[in-house]
Each structure stands twice: as C-alpha cells, then as structure tokens.
Design a protein around this motif. Sequence first.
Motif, PDB file in Angstrom:
ATOM      1  N   GLU A  20     -12.912 -10.029   0.213  1.00  0.00           N
ATOM      2  CA  GLU A  20     -12.807  -9.633  -1.025  1.00  0.00           C
ATOM      3  C   GLU A  20     -11.718  -9.900  -2.109  1.00  0.00           C
ATOM      4  O   GLU A  20     -11.750 -10.265  -3.239  1.00  0.00           O
ATOM      5  CB  GLU A  20     -13.476  -8.102  -1.150  1.00  0.00           C
ATOM      6  CG  GLU A  20     -13.447  -7.559  -2.591  1.00  0.00           C
ATOM      7  CD  GLU A  20     -14.201  -6.159  -2.707  1.00  0.00           C
ATOM      8  OE1 GLU A  20     -14.130  -5.533  -3.553  1.00  0.00           O
ATOM      9  OE2 GLU A  20     -14.829  -5.896  -1.712  1.00  0.00           O
ATOM     10  N   LEU A  21     -10.642  -9.638  -1.714  1.00  0.00           N
ATOM     11  CA  LEU A  21      -9.617  -9.872  -2.250  1.00  0.00           C
ATOM     12  C   LEU A  21      -8.950 -11.557  -2.268  1.00  0.00           C
ATOM     13  O   LEU A  21      -7.970 -11.625  -2.935  1.00  0.00           O
ATOM     14  CB  LEU A  21      -8.162  -9.118  -1.792  1.00  0.00           C
ATOM     15  CG  LEU A  21      -8.300  -7.581  -2.129  1.00  0.00           C
ATOM     16  CD1 LEU A  21      -9.354  -6.753  -1.991  1.00  0.00           C
ATOM     17  CD2 LEU A  21      -7.026  -6.746  -1.561  1.00  0.00           C
ATOM     18  N   GLY A  22      -9.383 -12.043  -1.402  1.00  0.00           N
ATOM     19  CA  GLY A  22      -9.085 -13.502  -1.761  1.00  0.00           C
ATOM     20  C   GLY A  22      -7.692 -13.907  -0.815  1.00  0.00           C
ATOM     21  O   GLY A  22      -6.902 -14.714  -1.363  1.00  0.00           O
ATOM     22  N   ILE A  23      -7.330 -13.027   0.338  1.00  0.00           N
ATOM     23  CA  ILE A  23      -5.930 -13.187   0.661  1.00  0.00           C
ATOM     24  C   ILE A  23      -6.547 -13.154   2.336  1.00  0.00           C
ATOM     25  O   ILE A  23      -7.428 -12.936   2.778  1.00  0.00           O
ATOM     26  CB  ILE A  23      -5.193 -11.905   0.480  1.00  0.00           C
ATOM     27  CG1 ILE A  23      -5.874 -10.843   0.792  1.00  0.00           C
ATOM     28  CG2 ILE A  23      -4.863 -11.943  -0.879  1.00  0.00           C
ATOM     29  CD1 ILE A  23      -4.847  -9.531   0.578  1.00  0.00           C
ATOM     30  N   ALA A  24      -5.349 -13.574   2.985  1.00  0.00           N
ATOM     31  CA  ALA A  24      -5.544 -13.695   4.841  1.00  0.00           C
ATOM     32  C   ALA A  24      -5.588 -12.442   5.186  1.00  0.00           C
ATOM     33  O   ALA A  24      -4.936 -11.352   4.655  1.00  0.00           O
ATOM     34  CB  ALA A  24      -4.289 -14.404   5.104  1.00  0.00           C
ATOM     35  N   GLU A  57      -8.365  -0.763  -3.994  1.00  0.00           N
ATOM     36  CA  GLU A  57      -7.596  -0.570  -5.490  1.00  0.00           C
ATOM     37  C   GLU A  57      -6.029  -0.701  -5.159  1.00  0.00           C
ATOM     38  O   GLU A  57      -5.404  -1.557  -5.791  1.00  0.00           O
ATOM     39  CB  GLU A  57      -8.091   0.443  -6.261  1.00  0.00           C
ATOM     40  CG  GLU A  57      -9.437   0.405  -6.485  1.00  0.00           C
ATOM     41  CD  GLU A  57     -10.151   1.423  -7.347  1.00  0.00           C
ATOM     42  OE1 GLU A  57      -9.323   2.458  -7.441  1.00  0.00           O
ATOM     43  OE2 GLU A  57     -11.253   1.528  -8.006  1.00  0.00           O
ATOM     44  N   SER A  58      -5.521   0.080  -4.232  1.00  0.00           N
ATOM     45  CA  SER A  58      -4.378   0.008  -3.829  1.00  0.00           C
ATOM     46  C   SER A  58      -3.756  -1.107  -3.353  1.00  0.00           C
ATOM     47  O   SER A  58      -2.696  -1.631  -3.960  1.00  0.00           O
ATOM     48  CB  SER A  58      -3.832   1.086  -2.867  1.00  0.00           C
ATOM     49  OG  SER A  58      -4.191   2.667  -3.426  1.00  0.00           O
ATOM     50  N   LEU A  59      -4.487  -2.067  -2.698  1.00  0.00           N
ATOM     51  CA  LEU A  59      -4.214  -3.237  -2.121  1.00  0.00           C
ATOM     52  C   LEU A  59      -4.205  -4.280  -3.158  1.00  0.00           C
ATOM     53  O   LEU A  59      -3.236  -5.169  -3.330  1.00  0.00           O
ATOM     54  CB  LEU A  59      -5.269  -3.627  -1.232  1.00  0.00           C
ATOM     55  CG  LEU A  59      -5.090  -2.968   0.287  1.00  0.00           C
ATOM     56  CD1 LEU A  59      -6.142  -3.623   1.172  1.00  0.00           C
ATOM     57  CD2 LEU A  59      -3.602  -3.031   0.745  1.00  0.00           C
ATOM     58  N   ILE A  60      -5.264  -4.231  -4.194  1.00  0.00           N
ATOM     59  CA  ILE A  60      -5.224  -4.933  -5.592  1.00  0.00           C
ATOM     60  C   ILE A  60      -3.743  -4.822  -6.301  1.00  0.00           C
ATOM     61  O   ILE A  60      -3.167  -5.915  -6.531  1.00  0.00           O
ATOM     62  CB  ILE A  60      -6.407  -4.819  -6.296  1.00  0.00           C
ATOM     63  CG1 ILE A  60      -7.716  -5.207  -5.268  1.00  0.00           C
ATOM     64  CG2 ILE A  60      -6.344  -5.534  -7.468  1.00  0.00           C
ATOM     65  CD1 ILE A  60      -8.918  -4.952  -6.158  1.00  0.00           C
ATOM     66  N   ALA A  61      -3.353  -3.558  -6.380  1.00  0.00           N
ATOM     67  CA  ALA A  61      -2.233  -3.443  -7.109  1.00  0.00           C
ATOM     68  C   ALA A  61      -0.853  -4.054  -6.318  1.00  0.00           C
ATOM     69  O   ALA A  61      -0.019  -4.577  -7.179  1.00  0.00           O
ATOM     70  CB  ALA A  61      -1.921  -1.885  -7.252  1.00  0.00           C
ATOM     71  N   ILE A  62      -1.038  -3.915  -5.029  1.00  0.00           N
ATOM     72  CA  ILE A  62       0.190  -4.524  -4.336  1.00  0.00           C
ATOM     73  C   ILE A  62      -0.060  -5.986  -4.618  1.00  0.00           C
ATOM     74  O   ILE A  62       0.889  -6.785  -4.737  1.00  0.00           O
ATOM     75  CB  ILE A  62       0.299  -4.211  -2.908  1.00  0.00           C
ATOM     76  CG1 ILE A  62       0.397  -2.649  -3.041  1.00  0.00           C
ATOM     77  CG2 ILE A  62       1.248  -5.137  -2.058  1.00  0.00           C
ATOM     78  CD1 ILE A  62       0.586  -2.105  -1.471  1.00  0.00           C
ATOM     79  N   ARG A  63      -1.033  -6.371  -4.692  1.00  0.00           N
ATOM     80  CA  ARG A  63      -1.191  -8.233  -4.660  1.00  0.00           C
ATOM     81  C   ARG A  63      -1.032  -8.902  -5.740  1.00  0.00           C
ATOM     82  O   ARG A  63      -0.141  -9.671  -6.061  1.00  0.00           O
ATOM     83  CB  ARG A  63      -2.628  -8.449  -4.424  1.00  0.00           C
ATOM     84  CG  ARG A  63      -3.040  -9.969  -4.315  1.00  0.00           C
ATOM     85  CD  ARG A  63      -4.705 -10.326  -4.530  1.00  0.00           C
ATOM     86  NE  ARG A  63      -5.218  -9.786  -5.911  1.00  0.00           N
ATOM     87  CZ  ARG A  63      -6.420  -9.733  -6.249  1.00  0.00           C
ATOM     88  NH1 ARG A  63      -7.307 -10.234  -5.406  1.00  0.00           N
ATOM     89  NH2 ARG A  63      -6.723  -9.208  -7.376  1.00  0.00           N
ATOM     90  N   ASP A  64      -1.113  -8.046  -6.930  1.00  0.00           N
ATOM     91  CA  ASP A  64      -0.930  -8.390  -8.507  1.00  0.00           C
ATOM     92  C   ASP A  64       0.307  -8.008  -9.113  1.00  0.00           C
ATOM     93  O   ASP A  64       0.543  -8.319 -10.226  1.00  0.00           O
ATOM     94  CB  ASP A  64      -2.213  -7.857  -9.263  1.00  0.00           C
ATOM     95  CG  ASP A  64      -3.491  -8.382  -8.889  1.00  0.00           C
ATOM     96  OD1 ASP A  64      -3.459  -9.582  -8.214  1.00  0.00           O
ATOM     97  OD2 ASP A  64      -4.638  -8.233  -9.101  1.00  0.00           O
ATOM     98  N   THR A  65       1.080  -7.167  -8.559  1.00  0.00           N
ATOM     99  CA  THR A  65       2.240  -6.531  -8.945  1.00  0.00           C
ATOM    100  C   THR A  65       3.420  -7.675  -9.171  1.00  0.00           C
ATOM    101  O   THR A  65       3.409  -8.512  -8.225  1.00  0.00           O
ATOM    102  CB  THR A  65       2.483  -5.380  -8.215  1.00  0.00           C
ATOM    103  OG1 THR A  65       3.669  -4.914  -8.972  1.00  0.00           O
ATOM    104  CG2 THR A  65       3.434  -5.809  -6.767  1.00  0.00           C
TER     105      THR A  65
END
Length: 235
Positions: A20-24, A57-65
């Motif tokens: 979903e996040l497009g990461i490994a 949502e927390s992981l998205i925040a880390i990914r995009d920060t």
Amino acid sequence: MRHDIQPNERAYTTKEVAEELGIATPTVRKYGQILERKGYEFFKDRNRRIFVRSDIESLIAIRDTDKPLDDIAQDMVDMQQDRLESKETNVAVPDTYGETPQDPGQLREFLMFISNELAASREMNVQLTNDMSELKTTVSRLQQDHHVISAGVGNSAQKTQAKLEKMTKQQEAHYEELLEQEKQKTELLQREIQEMREEQKKEWRAQNDFNQRLEDAAANKPKGNLEKILSIFRK
C-alpha cells in the motif's frame, strides 16, 4: 495496552502495508523498529506486528518527512499517547467468567473491544491461510523442479553410460582388429622363415652332393686334371 482499534477496522500484515505504501517490506520493519524504540505500541501476534489504519498513517508520516526519522517517530509516539489517553476508559476485565461489567457503557465498550479483537484475529487467520497456500504452492513448485532436475540428471547419466559403453566396444573391436593383423603378420613371417629354411636345406643337400662327387672322383683311378674335372660335371 492499546485499545484504540475502531469497530470492524481492518488489520494489515507487513507485506500488505509495504504494497500500500509502495515501499519494501524490510523498510516497513525498519520504520516499525524506529517507532518502537521511541515507545510506540503495535498490536502483535506473537512477534509479528499487526497494523491498523492509524499505524499506516504514522508510517506514511515517516516515509514522507524531511525531518530526522527519530524526531518524526517521537511526534508519532506523542500523537498515539494523546489518542490513547483521550479514549481511556474504566472498563475492567473481570477475573472470573461469572462477573461482567454492570454499567451499560462499560459493557458496550468491553464488547466492542472483544469484537475488534476477533475481527483482527479473523484478518490474521485469513492472511495466515493465504500465506500457507502460497507456501504450499512454492513447495509444490520446488518438488516439481526437483523431479525435473533429477530426471535431467538421470538422462544425462544414462547418455554418458551409453557413450562409455559405445567407446568401450569400439576400443575392443579396434584391439581385436590389431590382434588379427599381428596374427596374420606372424603367420606370414613364419611361412617366409619356413620357405627360407627349405631353400637352405636344398642348398645344403646340393652342396653335399657336390662334395660327395668330388670325393668319389678323387677315389677313382688317376686321370688327367681336365678329365677329372669334366667327369665331375658330366654326372
């Protein structure tokens, strides 16, 4: 302990979050470890993390920060603690099965929590079933590959054995041919030697006859030298 799961909220596995996040998948685990070091709580099935929407949502925040990961992780931990404190209830889990909360609000909250836990467990069971199915498929493919490789090795061994047998037969035939040639040469040589011996015997007999005539001529009455010699060749 966390109790912020929403009614009928879906649970996600690490693999599903990564897609979903497009990461490994290892990146999802890395972000989870960073959050946990700061005090973040995940739902877990033994040692496996179970993710809900707030976790994603927390992981998205880390990914995009653009901030340092430890700083944004601390912000996510603070947000989670605020969220948990705002939803803190006084639901008491009874120590015996015969006791249940008497307050309707507490009972409703308790039942909702149990329902959400069951929903999460069902999601995990579905995921485990899918994982098991994929594992069985992988094992089946590996077994098929093993059979193919074994068959290939067996065919190769048979071909190699056939080639060795063919080469052995060719060498034996060549050896037999050489032996036959040597035998023929030996027989021919023996015949030539025998013929030479016969010729030698003939020469010896002729020489003996000649010597005998000389002796006989010498034993007869005296004659002239020329007559003696002629008499020898007349015989």
